[in-house]
Design a protein around this motif. Structure first.
Motif, PDB file in Angstrom:
ATOM      1  N   HIS A   1       0.892  13.221  10.476  1.00  0.00           N
ATOM      2  CA  HIS A   1      -0.392  12.728   9.959  1.00  0.00           C
ATOM      3  C   HIS A   1      -1.173  12.012  11.053  1.00  0.00           C
ATOM      4  O   HIS A   1      -2.398  12.184  11.176  1.00  0.00           O
TER       5      HIS A   1
ATOM      6  N   ASP B   1       0.876  -1.176   0.000  1.00  0.00           N
ATOM      7  CA  ASP B   1       0.000   0.000   0.000  1.00  0.00           C
ATOM      8  C   ASP B   1       0.916   1.230   0.000  1.00  0.00           C
ATOM      9  O   ASP B   1       1.339   1.703   1.053  1.00  0.00           O
TER      10      ASP B   1
ATOM     11  N   SER C   1      -5.251   2.284   3.268  1.00  0.00           N
ATOM     12  CA  SER C   1      -5.378   3.740   3.163  1.00  0.00           C
ATOM     13  C   SER C   1      -6.559   4.064   2.246  1.00  0.00           C
ATOM     14  O   SER C   1      -6.697   3.480   1.172  1.00  0.00           O
TER      15      SER C   1
ATOM     16  N   GLY D   1      -5.488   8.661   6.584  1.00  0.00           N
ATOM     17  CA  GLY D   1      -6.250   7.917   5.588  1.00  0.00           C
ATOM     18  C   GLY D   1      -6.663   6.536   6.059  1.00  0.00           C
ATOM     19  O   GLY D   1      -7.263   5.765   5.299  1.00  0.00           O
TER      20      GLY D   1
ATOM     21  N   SER E   1      -4.050  14.660   3.277  1.00  0.00           N
ATOM     22  CA  SER E   1      -4.998  15.409   2.449  1.00  0.00           C
ATOM     23  C   SER E   1      -6.238  15.862   3.198  1.00  0.00           C
ATOM     24  O   SER E   1      -6.820  16.893   2.869  1.00  0.00           O
TER      25      SER E   1
ATOM     26  N   LEU F   1       3.580   6.374   3.293  1.00  0.00           N
ATOM     27  CA  LEU F   1       3.912   7.793   3.420  1.00  0.00           C
ATOM     28  C   LEU F   1       3.444   8.399   4.740  1.00  0.00           C
ATOM     29  O   LEU F   1       3.698   9.572   5.014  1.00  0.00           O
TER      30      LEU F   1
ATOM     31  N   ARG G   1       0.491   4.354  -0.474  1.00  0.00           N
ATOM     32  CA  ARG G   1       0.040   5.553   0.240  1.00  0.00           C
ATOM     33  C   ARG G   1       0.276   5.402   1.739  1.00  0.00           C
ATOM     34  O   ARG G   1       0.721   6.349   2.402  1.00  0.00           O
TER      35      ARG G   1
ATOM     36  N   PRO H   1      -5.021   9.858   0.286  1.00  0.00           N
ATOM     37  CA  PRO H   1      -3.598  10.151   0.495  1.00  0.00           C
ATOM     38  C   PRO H   1      -3.349  10.775   1.862  1.00  0.00           C
ATOM     39  O   PRO H   1      -4.053  11.710   2.260  1.00  0.00           O
TER      40      PRO H   1
END
Length: 334
Positions: A99, A89, A119, A106, A125, A94, A91, A122
């Motif tokens: 986050h 995965d 996720s 996510g 976001s 990251l 995303r 992103p």
């Protein structure tokens, strides 16, 4: 206020309640009701409650201390510290500590049939509340410090603040003064975590968590830079929801944002968080400009129904977080 709170408890069916209030450096502790319907032992200032998700700001504070000392890079992908959370995965690979603290991973709150662990947008976001993210961060903190979470939090938060009645794991001395969880008339199995969980396993007293709130008001134990980031909005939250994993971006709530560990009401100048484990509820709010804060614990599913009248009595202002969380009040006022 004791009589008004007792009336609210009766209306909501809450057997036990404890609250710490800080107003302009003046402290007040209110303890009411019983620790268990089975024993009828009274709640006192020493009664240990489940903090539930009030665990998360405590872990966030430790993470920010590590960031301030250069041990943790808030913007480094956690997959560079520990194994990727979700293989294949890209995303999820990251996801950073920033986050996680701002709930922009996510990830689902908790993996389940409807939302398996992956996720859903992103990282960075937008907002969607996630306990899974905090557990992932826990593993990264344990790796870089080589300490289990409870020992790490004790070193960085509990000991410096004098929080001697707090732990992310069960302690034998809690047995005689813990508040058992309730669902209506049913006393639930005692919550006795053997392993720390960054998202929900904190056990504490109202005065102990009050010491943490006092530190949150002035950013003590944090560097000046981290204290500023601690209360700065990172994202706004979806309308009337804490979890929003659909592909389209949701409509946003007016007046509610999220920082690095706390929910924020930017216009009111408030920070807040709630907690909800099975049969236990908790809520905290602070207003740094007023040097005021409170935390309340209840050992019943309906415990959050006491929040709106108490907040308006102790910290009067327009608090959009209460409508965002859809907290409905009980009859009466505190």
């Amino acid at each position: 206020m004791q009589d008004e709170i007792a009336a609210l408890m009766r209306a909501a069916g809450v057997p036990g309640f404890a609250m710490f209030i800080l107003r302009e450096r003046r402290e007040e502790i209110i303890a009411s009701g019983v620790t268990s319907r089975a024993s009828a032992d009274p709640v006192t200032s020493e009664t240990v409650f489940q903090a539930a998700s009030l665990s998360k700001p405590v872990v966030a504070h430790a993470a920010l201390q590590l960031a301030g000392s250069g041990v943790l890079d808030l913007d480094r992908p956690l997959a560079q510290i520990i194994a990727p959370l979700i293989p294949d995965d890209p995303r999820a690979a990251l996801i950073t500590a920033r986050h996680v603290l701002s709930h922009r991973t996510g990830l689902p709150n908790w993996r389940r049939e409807e939302y398996p662990l992956r996720s859903y947008f992103p990282p960075g976001s937008r907002f969607s509340y996630s306990g899974e993210g905090f557990v992932y961060l826990q593993h990264a903190l344990e790796r870089i410090t080589q300490e289990p979470l409870d020992a790490l939090i004790r070193r960085l938060v509990f000991d410096p603040l004098g929080m001697r009645q707090s732990s992310f794991v069960w302690r034998p001395d809690f047995a005689s003064r813990v508040a058992d969880a309730h669902d209506a008339e049913t006393v639930l199995d005692r919550f006795m975590p053997r392993k720390a969980n960054a998202a929900y396993s904190l056990l504490t007293t109202a005065p102990d968590y009050g010491r943490f709130l006092a530190a949150s008001l002035d950013g003590s134990l944090l560097t000046e830079a981290m204290a500023r980031q601690w209360m700065m909005p990172e994202s706004h939250v979806p309308l009337r929801r804490t979890e929003a994993l659909e592909s389209e971006e949701p409509e946003l709530e007016d007046g509610v944002a999220w920082g690095l560990g706390w929910g924020l009401e930017p216009q009111a100048g408030s920070f807040f968080h709630w907690g909800a484990n099975s049969g236990s509820r908790a809520f905290a709010m602070g207003m740094p400009a007023r040097r005021s804060a409170l935390v309340m614990f209840a050992n019943e599913e309906n415990g959050l129904r006491l929040v709106p009248p108490i907040i308006q009595s102790v910290l009067p202002a327009r608090h959009p977080s209460l409508s965002w969380l859809e907290l409905t009040s009980v009859a009466g006022s505190a």
